[in-house]
Design a protein around this motif. Structure first.
Motif, short mmCIF file in Angstrom:
data_model
loop_
_atom_site.label_atom_id
_atom_site.label_comp_id
_atom_site.label_asym_id
_atom_site.label_seq_id
_atom_site.Cartn_x
_atom_site.Cartn_y
_atom_site.Cartn_z
N ILE A 42 -3.39 6.02 4.02
CA ILE A 42 -4.54 5.98 3.11
C ILE A 42 -5.50 7.12 3.43
O ILE A 42 -5.96 7.83 2.53
CB ILE A 42 -5.24 4.60 3.20
CG1 ILE A 42 -4.39 3.54 2.49
CG2 ILE A 42 -6.66 4.66 2.63
CD1 ILE A 42 -4.81 2.12 2.78
N GLU A 80 0.83 -1.20 0.00
CA GLU A 80 0.00 0.00 0.00
C GLU A 80 0.87 1.26 0.00
O GLU A 80 0.62 2.21 -0.73
CB GLU A 80 -0.91 0.03 1.24
CG GLU A 80 -1.90 -1.11 1.32
CD GLU A 80 -1.37 -2.35 2.05
OE1 GLU A 80 -2.20 -3.11 2.55
OE2 GLU A 80 -0.12 -2.55 2.11
N SER A 109 -12.25 4.68 3.57
CA SER A 109 -10.96 4.88 4.25
C SER A 109 -11.15 5.07 5.75
O SER A 109 -10.33 4.60 6.55
CB SER A 109 -10.20 6.04 3.63
OG SER A 109 -10.95 7.22 3.69
#
Length: 164
Positions: free
Chosen positions: A122, A78, A143
């Motif tokens: 994120i 990620e 998120s």
């Protein structure tokens, strides 16, 4: 979280194939992870970031050394996908992140959101949704939900460590 349906599944499977190709680049002996970040640009969905889990630049994966600490030792897929997108000057606001796990050459379920480090990043960069593979299908998390679930997982791990 909601499970993707219909045309969303077809589209997701295309991005997951790209994420699998990313995961296959990983040298991790524990679990290979791949991520793609997709954003709508000019009415078309475009992959703006890709990443896989790997030790920091110039470092090597030593299975006997890092197997139990790889979560802290490596840069997560990620994180690498976000860095990749940002280095190509992409704004990630309202984008979607697709995550896949490959272990022993087989695609596996992603598991529940559990990484507080990735969830903070994120949330900060504005990624809108995170897609994870589950037995029931592909789950789409906001998120905020992803962060909250990751934080709860972190709290539970911390409490269980304190009890030992």
């Amino acid at each position: 979280m909601r499970y993707l349906q219909g045309k969303e599944i077809e589209e997701t499977e295309l991005y997951i194939k790209t994420a699998i190709l990313e995961a296959e680049k990983s040298v991790c002996s524990k679990s290979k992870r791949g991520v793609v970040i997709v954003k709508k640009l000019s009415d078309e969905n475009v992959v703006v970031g890709k990443g896989y889990n790997t030790p920091a630049l110039g470092r090597i994966c030593y299975p006997k050394h890092c197997y139990n600490i790889c979560n802290q030792y490596c840069i997560h897929a990620e994180q690498n996908a976000i860095f990749n997108a940002l280095s190509n000057v992409h704004n990630l606001k309202n984008s979607r992140l697709y995550h896949i796990k490959v272990k022993d050459g087989e695609v596996k379920n992603s598991g529940q959101p559990s990484c507080i480090e990735c969830s903070k990043l994120i949330l900060k960069v504005g990624i809108e949704g995170i897609v994870l593979k589950h037995d029931e299908g592909y789950g789409l998390y906001s998120s905020e939900e992803f962060y909250d679930l990751s934080l709860n997982s972190f709290k539970q791990k911390t409490l269980s460590m304190e009890k030992k």
